[in-house]
Design a protein around this motif. Sequence first.
Motif, PDB file in Angstrom:
ATOM      1  N   ASP A 145      -9.690   5.653  17.465  1.00  0.00           N
ATOM      2  CA  ASP A 145     -10.852   6.396  17.926  1.00  0.00           C
ATOM      3  C   ASP A 145     -10.386   7.288  19.073  1.00  0.00           C
ATOM      4  OD1 ASP A 145     -13.026   6.367  20.247  1.00  0.00           O
ATOM      5  OD2 ASP A 145     -14.050   6.401  18.304  1.00  0.00           O
ATOM      6  N   PRO A 146     -10.661   8.590  19.031  1.00  0.00           N
ATOM      7  CA  PRO A 146     -10.127   9.499  20.055  1.00  0.00           C
ATOM      8  C   PRO A 146     -10.658   9.254  21.462  1.00  0.00           C
ATOM      9  CG  PRO A 146     -11.658  10.656  18.619  1.00  0.00           C
ATOM     10  CD  PRO A 146     -11.449   9.297  18.031  1.00  0.00           C
ATOM     11  N   PHE A 147     -11.802   8.621  21.594  1.00  0.00           N
ATOM     12  CA  PHE A 147     -12.369   8.393  22.923  1.00  0.00           C
ATOM     13  C   PHE A 147     -12.129   6.971  23.413  1.00  0.00           C
ATOM     14  CE2 PHE A 147     -14.892  11.721  20.881  1.00  0.00           C
ATOM     15  CZ  PHE A 147     -14.630  12.761  21.749  1.00  0.00           C
ATOM     16  N   GLY A 148     -12.406   5.997  22.584  1.00  0.00           N
ATOM     17  CA  GLY A 148     -12.260   4.600  22.978  1.00  0.00           C
ATOM     18  C   GLY A 148     -10.843   4.067  22.829  1.00  0.00           C
ATOM     19  N   LYS A 149     -10.000   4.784  22.072  1.00  0.00           N
ATOM     20  CA  LYS A 149      -8.603   4.381  21.813  1.00  0.00           C
ATOM     21  C   LYS A 149      -8.511   3.009  21.155  1.00  0.00           C
ATOM     22  CE  LYS A 149      -7.150   8.094  23.863  1.00  0.00           C
ATOM     23  NZ  LYS A 149      -7.329   9.284  23.126  1.00  0.00           N
ATOM     24  N   ILE A 150      -9.523   2.683  20.363  1.00  0.00           N
ATOM     25  CA  ILE A 150      -9.482   1.429  19.613  1.00  0.00           C
ATOM     26  C   ILE A 150      -9.242   1.757  18.142  1.00  0.00           C
ATOM     27  CG2 ILE A 150     -10.944   0.145  21.219  1.00  0.00           C
ATOM     28  CD1 ILE A 150     -13.296   0.699  19.327  1.00  0.00           C
ATOM     29  N   PRO A 151      -8.610   0.859  17.396  1.00  0.00           N
ATOM     30  CA  PRO A 151      -8.339   1.133  15.984  1.00  0.00           C
ATOM     31  C   PRO A 151      -9.634   1.274  15.183  1.00  0.00           C
ATOM     32  CG  PRO A 151      -7.096  -0.766  16.736  1.00  0.00           C
ATOM     33  CD  PRO A 151      -8.066  -0.423  17.823  1.00  0.00           C
ATOM     34  N   GLU A 152      -9.593   2.179  14.218  1.00  0.00           N
ATOM     35  CA  GLU A 152     -10.741   2.278  13.328  1.00  0.00           C
ATOM     36  C   GLU A 152     -10.748   1.065  12.402  1.00  0.00           C
ATOM     37  OE1 GLU A 152     -10.367   5.745  10.881  1.00  0.00           O
ATOM     38  OE2 GLU A 152      -8.742   4.928   9.727  1.00  0.00           O
ATOM     39  N   PHE A 153     -11.849   0.834  11.723  1.00  0.00           N
ATOM     40  CA  PHE A 153     -11.867  -0.239  10.744  1.00  0.00           C
ATOM     41  C   PHE A 153     -10.813   0.041   9.694  1.00  0.00           C
ATOM     42  CE2 PHE A 153     -16.249  -0.794  12.317  1.00  0.00           C
ATOM     43  CZ  PHE A 153     -16.138  -2.124  12.676  1.00  0.00           C
ATOM     44  N   LYS A 154     -10.127  -0.978   9.259  1.00  0.00           N
ATOM     45  CA  LYS A 154      -9.001  -0.809   8.346  1.00  0.00           C
ATOM     46  C   LYS A 154      -9.421  -1.131   6.915  1.00  0.00           C
ATOM     47  CE  LYS A 154      -6.245  -0.226  11.881  1.00  0.00           C
ATOM     48  NZ  LYS A 154      -5.235   0.759  12.097  1.00  0.00           N
ATOM     49  N   PHE A 155      -9.382  -0.133   6.063  1.00  0.00           N
ATOM     50  CA  PHE A 155      -9.678  -0.299   4.646  1.00  0.00           C
ATOM     51  C   PHE A 155      -8.590   0.407   3.860  1.00  0.00           C
ATOM     52  CE2 PHE A 155     -13.780  -0.245   6.725  1.00  0.00           C
ATOM     53  CZ  PHE A 155     -14.459  -1.284   6.116  1.00  0.00           C
ATOM     54  N   CYS A 156      -8.122  -0.176   2.794  1.00  0.00           N
ATOM     55  CA  CYS A 156      -7.193   0.512   1.907  1.00  0.00           C
ATOM     56  C   CYS A 156      -7.023  -0.285   0.620  1.00  0.00           C
ATOM     57  CB  CYS A 156      -5.842   0.747   2.565  1.00  0.00           C
ATOM     58  SG  CYS A 156      -4.886  -0.728   2.882  1.00  0.00           S
ATOM     59  N   THR A 204       0.866  -1.175   0.000  1.00  0.00           N
ATOM     60  CA  THR A 204       0.000   0.000   0.000  1.00  0.00           C
ATOM     61  C   THR A 204       0.899   1.219   0.000  1.00  0.00           C
ATOM     62  OG1 THR A 204      -0.092   0.342   2.401  1.00  0.00           O
ATOM     63  CG2 THR A 204      -1.673  -1.243   1.456  1.00  0.00           C
ATOM     64  N   ARG A 205       0.310   2.395   0.011  1.00  0.00           N
ATOM     65  CA  ARG A 205       1.146   3.607   0.043  1.00  0.00           C
ATOM     66  C   ARG A 205       1.859   3.777   1.385  1.00  0.00           C
ATOM     67  NH1 ARG A 205      -3.037   8.634   0.449  1.00  0.00           N
ATOM     68  NH2 ARG A 205      -4.235   7.829   2.189  1.00  0.00           N
ATOM     69  N   ARG A 206       1.466   3.008   2.390  1.00  0.00           N
ATOM     70  CA  ARG A 206       2.089   3.116   3.714  1.00  0.00           C
ATOM     71  C   ARG A 206       3.152   2.058   3.987  1.00  0.00           C
ATOM     72  NH1 ARG A 206      -3.288   4.499   4.395  1.00  0.00           N
ATOM     73  NH2 ARG A 206      -3.554   6.598   5.202  1.00  0.00           N
ATOM     74  N   GLY A 207       3.224   1.011   3.168  1.00  0.00           N
ATOM     75  CA  GLY A 207       4.211  -0.025   3.425  1.00  0.00           C
ATOM     76  C   GLY A 207       3.952  -1.282   2.623  1.00  0.00           C
ATOM     77  N   ALA A 208       4.749  -2.310   2.907  1.00  0.00           N
ATOM     78  CA  ALA A 208       4.611  -3.588   2.196  1.00  0.00           C
ATOM     79  C   ALA A 208       4.983  -4.722   3.140  1.00  0.00           C
ATOM     80  CB  ALA A 208       5.511  -3.610   0.971  1.00  0.00           C
ATOM     81  N   VAL A 209       4.352  -5.856   2.934  1.00  0.00           N
ATOM     82  CA  VAL A 209       4.673  -7.074   3.678  1.00  0.00           C
ATOM     83  C   VAL A 209       4.627  -8.248   2.711  1.00  0.00           C
ATOM     84  CG1 VAL A 209       3.825  -6.281   5.923  1.00  0.00           C
ATOM     85  CG2 VAL A 209       2.276  -7.483   4.391  1.00  0.00           C
ATOM     86  N   GLU A 210       5.354  -9.286   3.046  1.00  0.00           N
ATOM     87  CA  GLU A 210       5.284 -10.530   2.304  1.00  0.00           C
ATOM     88  C   GLU A 210       4.664 -11.569   3.224  1.00  0.00           C
ATOM     89  OE1 GLU A 210       8.966 -11.590   0.431  1.00  0.00           O
ATOM     90  OE2 GLU A 210       9.018  -9.701  -0.678  1.00  0.00           O
ATOM     91  N   ALA A 216       1.094  -8.500  10.230  1.00  0.00           N
ATOM     92  CA  ALA A 216       1.539  -7.103  10.166  1.00  0.00           C
ATOM     93  C   ALA A 216       0.660  -6.204   9.304  1.00  0.00           C
ATOM     94  CB  ALA A 216       2.994  -7.043   9.717  1.00  0.00           C
ATOM     95  N   ALA A 217      -0.636  -6.457   9.271  1.00  0.00           N
ATOM     96  CA  ALA A 217      -1.534  -5.629   8.462  1.00  0.00           C
ATOM     97  C   ALA A 217      -1.519  -4.171   8.897  1.00  0.00           C
ATOM     98  CB  ALA A 217      -2.951  -6.189   8.516  1.00  0.00           C
ATOM     99  N   ASN A 218      -1.239  -3.923  10.171  1.00  0.00           N
ATOM    100  CA  ASN A 218      -1.209  -2.538  10.635  1.00  0.00           C
ATOM    101  C   ASN A 218      -0.103  -1.721   9.975  1.00  0.00           C
ATOM    102  OD1 ASN A 218      -3.441  -2.550  12.349  1.00  0.00           O
ATOM    103  ND2 ASN A 218      -2.262  -3.433  14.009  1.00  0.00           N
ATOM    104  N   LEU A 219       0.903  -2.362   9.423  1.00  0.00           N
ATOM    105  CA  LEU A 219       1.945  -1.636   8.684  1.00  0.00           C
ATOM    106  C   LEU A 219       1.412  -1.080   7.371  1.00  0.00           C
ATOM    107  CD1 LEU A 219       4.927  -4.131   9.106  1.00  0.00           C
ATOM    108  CD2 LEU A 219       4.523  -1.994  10.362  1.00  0.00           C
ATOM    109  N   LEU A 220       0.294  -1.625   6.900  1.00  0.00           N
ATOM    110  CA  LEU A 220      -0.244  -1.254   5.598  1.00  0.00           C
ATOM    111  C   LEU A 220      -1.401  -0.275   5.656  1.00  0.00           C
ATOM    112  CD1 LEU A 220      -0.379  -4.829   4.030  1.00  0.00           C
ATOM    113  CD2 LEU A 220       1.497  -3.179   3.961  1.00  0.00           C
ATOM    114  N   THR A 221      -1.962  -0.066   6.842  1.00  0.00           N
ATOM    115  CA  THR A 221      -3.199   0.707   6.947  1.00  0.00           C
ATOM    116  C   THR A 221      -3.028   1.952   7.798  1.00  0.00           C
ATOM    117  OG1 THR A 221      -3.895  -0.604   8.841  1.00  0.00           O
ATOM    118  CG2 THR A 221      -4.644  -1.338   6.669  1.00  0.00           C
TER     119      THR A 221
END
Length: 84
Positions: A59-70, A19-25, A49-54
């Motif tokens: 979320d500013p209140f719950g501090k949980i990751p948003e849904f990951k789409f890219c 993705t524009r943010r990174g790559a994984v194999e 390591a999907a978080n490297l790509l997204t």
Amino acid sequence: MKSEARRDSKPGDFVRRETRRGAVEVRVGSDRDVPENMVFMPFCYAEAAANLLTNPALDPFGKIPEFKFCAVRAERAEVRTAAE
């Protein structure tokens, strides 16, 4: 699986996801519940390591990751061998 077959890869092969943010194999898996032309990667495992790509947004209140789409570029990974 159908879209992976068009890319000349099959379950067990290694592919590069970029993705524009990174790559994984990663190793290809197959799941009939994932729609054609969609890539799914769990983001709770270090080897995925999907978080490297997204987007790293939380979320500013719950501090949980948003849904990951890219958008992702998918191609077969080069076969590498270890030095002897």
